[in-house]
Design an enzyme around this catalytic site. Structure first.
Site, PDB file in Angstrom:
ATOM      1  N   TYR A   1      -7.712  17.508  36.607  1.00 30.63           N
ATOM      2  CA  TYR A   1      -7.651  17.865  35.180  1.00 30.63           C
ATOM      3  C   TYR A   1      -6.219  17.700  34.660  1.00 30.63           C
ATOM      4  CZ  TYR A   1      -8.316  20.469  30.832  1.00 30.63           C
ATOM      5  OH  TYR A   1      -8.376  20.832  29.502  1.00 30.63           O
TER       6      TYR A   1
HETATM    7  P1  NAP Z   1     -16.613  22.627  25.453  1.00 25.13           P
HETATM    8  O1  NAP Z   1     -17.179  23.623  24.500  1.00 25.13           O
HETATM    9  O2  NAP Z   1     -17.187  22.517  26.810  1.00 25.13           O
HETATM   10  O3  NAP Z   1     -16.626  21.201  24.712  1.00 25.13           O
HETATM   11  C1  NAP Z   1     -16.563  19.973  25.391  1.00 25.13           C
HETATM   12  C2  NAP Z   1     -17.197  18.918  24.511  1.00 25.13           C
HETATM   13  O4  NAP Z   1     -17.086  17.641  25.137  1.00 25.13           O
HETATM   14  C3  NAP Z   1     -18.685  19.190  24.282  1.00 25.13           C
HETATM   15  O5  NAP Z   1     -19.028  18.867  22.959  1.00 25.13           O
HETATM   16  C4  NAP Z   1     -19.358  18.216  25.242  1.00 25.13           C
HETATM   17  O6  NAP Z   1     -20.617  17.834  24.728  1.00 25.13           O
HETATM   18  C5  NAP Z   1     -18.375  17.046  25.187  1.00 25.13           C
HETATM   19  N1  NAP Z   1     -18.473  16.167  26.353  1.00 25.13           N
HETATM   20  C6  NAP Z   1     -18.216  16.455  27.650  1.00 25.13           C
HETATM   21  N2  NAP Z   1     -18.442  15.386  28.422  1.00 25.13           N
HETATM   22  C7  NAP Z   1     -18.846  14.388  27.589  1.00 25.13           C
HETATM   23  C8  NAP Z   1     -19.231  13.035  27.771  1.00 25.13           C
HETATM   24  N3  NAP Z   1     -19.241  12.456  28.991  1.00 25.13           N
HETATM   25  N4  NAP Z   1     -19.573  12.296  26.682  1.00 25.13           N
HETATM   26  C9  NAP Z   1     -19.571  12.848  25.460  1.00 25.13           C
HETATM   27  N5  NAP Z   1     -19.221  14.121  25.212  1.00 25.13           N
HETATM   28  C10 NAP Z   1     -18.869  14.873  26.270  1.00 25.13           C
HETATM   29  O7  NAP Z   1     -15.073  22.943  25.697  1.00 25.13           O
HETATM   30  P2  NAP Z   1     -13.815  22.950  24.706  1.00 25.13           P
HETATM   31  O8  NAP Z   1     -12.929  24.003  25.237  1.00 25.13           O
HETATM   32  O9  NAP Z   1     -14.185  22.946  23.288  1.00 25.13           O
HETATM   33  O10 NAP Z   1     -13.147  21.530  25.090  1.00 25.13           O
HETATM   34  C11 NAP Z   1     -12.831  20.528  24.149  1.00 25.13           C
HETATM   35  C12 NAP Z   1     -11.602  19.785  24.613  1.00 25.13           C
HETATM   36  O11 NAP Z   1     -10.504  20.696  24.618  1.00 25.13           O
HETATM   37  C13 NAP Z   1     -11.700  19.217  26.031  1.00 25.13           C
HETATM   38  O12 NAP Z   1     -11.087  17.939  26.047  1.00 25.13           O
HETATM   39  C14 NAP Z   1     -10.897  20.221  26.854  1.00 25.13           C
HETATM   40  O13 NAP Z   1     -10.355  19.636  28.015  1.00 25.13           O
HETATM   41  C15 NAP Z   1      -9.811  20.601  25.853  1.00 25.13           C
HETATM   42  N6  NAP Z   1      -9.127  21.862  26.098  1.00 25.13           N
HETATM   43  C16 NAP Z   1      -9.793  23.057  26.088  1.00 25.13           C
HETATM   44  C17 NAP Z   1      -9.084  24.236  26.319  1.00 25.13           C
HETATM   45  C18 NAP Z   1      -9.771  25.608  26.303  1.00 25.13           C
HETATM   46  O14 NAP Z   1      -9.132  26.613  26.699  1.00 25.13           O
HETATM   47  N7  NAP Z   1     -10.993  25.731  25.832  1.00 25.13           N
HETATM   48  C19 NAP Z   1      -7.709  24.200  26.568  1.00 25.13           C
HETATM   49  C20 NAP Z   1      -7.074  22.959  26.585  1.00 25.13           C
HETATM   50  C21 NAP Z   1      -7.776  21.796  26.337  1.00 25.13           C
HETATM   51  P3  NAP Z   1     -21.936  17.501  25.562  1.00 25.13           P
HETATM   52  O15 NAP Z   1     -21.940  18.373  26.772  1.00 25.13           O
HETATM   53  O16 NAP Z   1     -23.032  17.801  24.579  1.00 25.13           O
HETATM   54  O17 NAP Z   1     -21.821  16.036  25.861  1.00 25.13           O
END
Ligand code: NAP
Length: 257
Positions: free
Chosen positions: A161
């Site tokens: 990651y």
């Molecule tokens: P999340 O609710 O799990 O959202 C992830 C999104 O990515 C979902 O809409 C999921 O949709 C989509 N996704 C995953 N794999 C995919 C694929 N192969 N093709 C198309 N869509 C895909 O988590 P989140 O926290 O909002 O994460 C969003 C972004 O923020 C990510 O890049 C994560 O690494 C980053 N981030 C999050 C945090 C945190 O603390 N939450 C911190 C730093 C960075 P489907 O499953 O419907 O495809």
């Protein structure tokens, strides 16, 4: 002062990837609130459909495509259909991503590494390539990629990651430099701990992890997804017209500590 304030994304056409939950779903709401026409993608169609209905009920122009960002050809078709339907692509938020269980590096399977890098790096690569092509044609645009605090600093677990989110920043800088002369800006955001289903489930299973996470944040809390999405919207707007190649931490001071 008098008069009305024009929403910062009024009249813009924006693609939001990873829009079925968390930060991406918040971005769909925030971009639409700021006046954008939003085209949403992810793999879970039921989530996208429900969100599009909610947005349309507020008067927004919203639609969705089911998409796996690891499939470059499918990404190309979605970008093409967006341009066919709306005439252009002004903004893109490449936010689809996956985390991974906190496993020591020597115990991580190759398949896990490939899944994380395939989604977080190749996914952003696929999205950017086709979005850039549309924006070159349209003579301008703005792209925001979701990195992470893990793209700026390491933590004691989660090497694939951490590597994937560092790579997102590299791709962002390269594209920003290469496409500046086309009127295209490319930036990244580096969210810190943000409330999402994944994080809520983790905290529910380990209240001690929640307390530890909050202690490592100067503001003493996780972000609401809309706080992160607002930064992406700002970077996509003309308010950020001289910002390109940047990675903006949205982490409550986590990386300043
Ligand atoms: P999340 O609710 O799990 O959202 C992830 C999104 O990515 C979902 O809409 C999921 O949709 C989509 N996704 C995953 N794999 C995919 C694929 N192969 N093709 C198309 N869509 C895909 O988590 P989140 O926290 O909002 O994460 C969003 C972004 O923020 C990510 O890049 C994560 O690494 C980053 N981030 C999050 C945090 C945190 O603390 N939450 C911190 C730093 C960075 P489907 O499953 O419907 O495809």
């Amino acid at each position: 002062m008098s008069g009305t304030v024009t929403p910062v994304l009024e009249g813009r056409v924006a693609l939001v990837h990873g829009a079925s939950s968390g930060i991406g779903a918040a971005a769909a709401r925030v971009f639409a609130r700021h006046g954008a026409t939003v085209v949403l993608t992810a793999r879970r169609e039921d989530r996208l459909r429900a969100l599009v209905e909610q947005l349309r009920a507020t008067g927004a122009d919203a639609s969705h495509h089911v998409l796996d960002v690891r499939d470059g050809e499918a990404v190309r078709r979605v970008v093409e259909r967006t341009v066919e339907r709306h005439g252009r692509l002004d903004a893109a938020f490449n936010n689809a991503g996956v985390g991974l269980p906190r496993t020591p590096m020597h115990l991580i399977e190759d398949a896990t590494y490939e899944h994380v890098v395939g989604t977080n790096v190749t996914g952003v690569w696929n999205c950017m390539r086709h979005e850039l092509a549309a924006m070159v044609e349209g003579k301008g645009g703005a792209i925001v990629n979701t990195s992470s605090v893990g793209g700026l600093v390491a933590s004691s677990t989660g090497a694939p990651y951490i590597a994937s989110k560092h790579a997102v920043i590299g791709l962002t800088k390269a594209a920003a430099v290469e496409y500046a002369s086309h009127g295209i800006r490319v930036n990244a955001i580096a969210p810190g701990l943000t409330r999402s289903e994944m994080i809520d489930a983790w905290f529910a299973s380990s209240p001690e992890a929640e307390e530890r996470a909050h202690r490592s944040a100067p503001q003493g809390r996780a972000a609401d997804p809309e706080e992160v999405a607002e930064t992406a919207a700002w970077l996509c707007s003309d308010l950020a017209s001289f910002v390109t190649g940047a990675t903006v931490p949205v982490d409550g001071g986590r990386t300043a500590w």
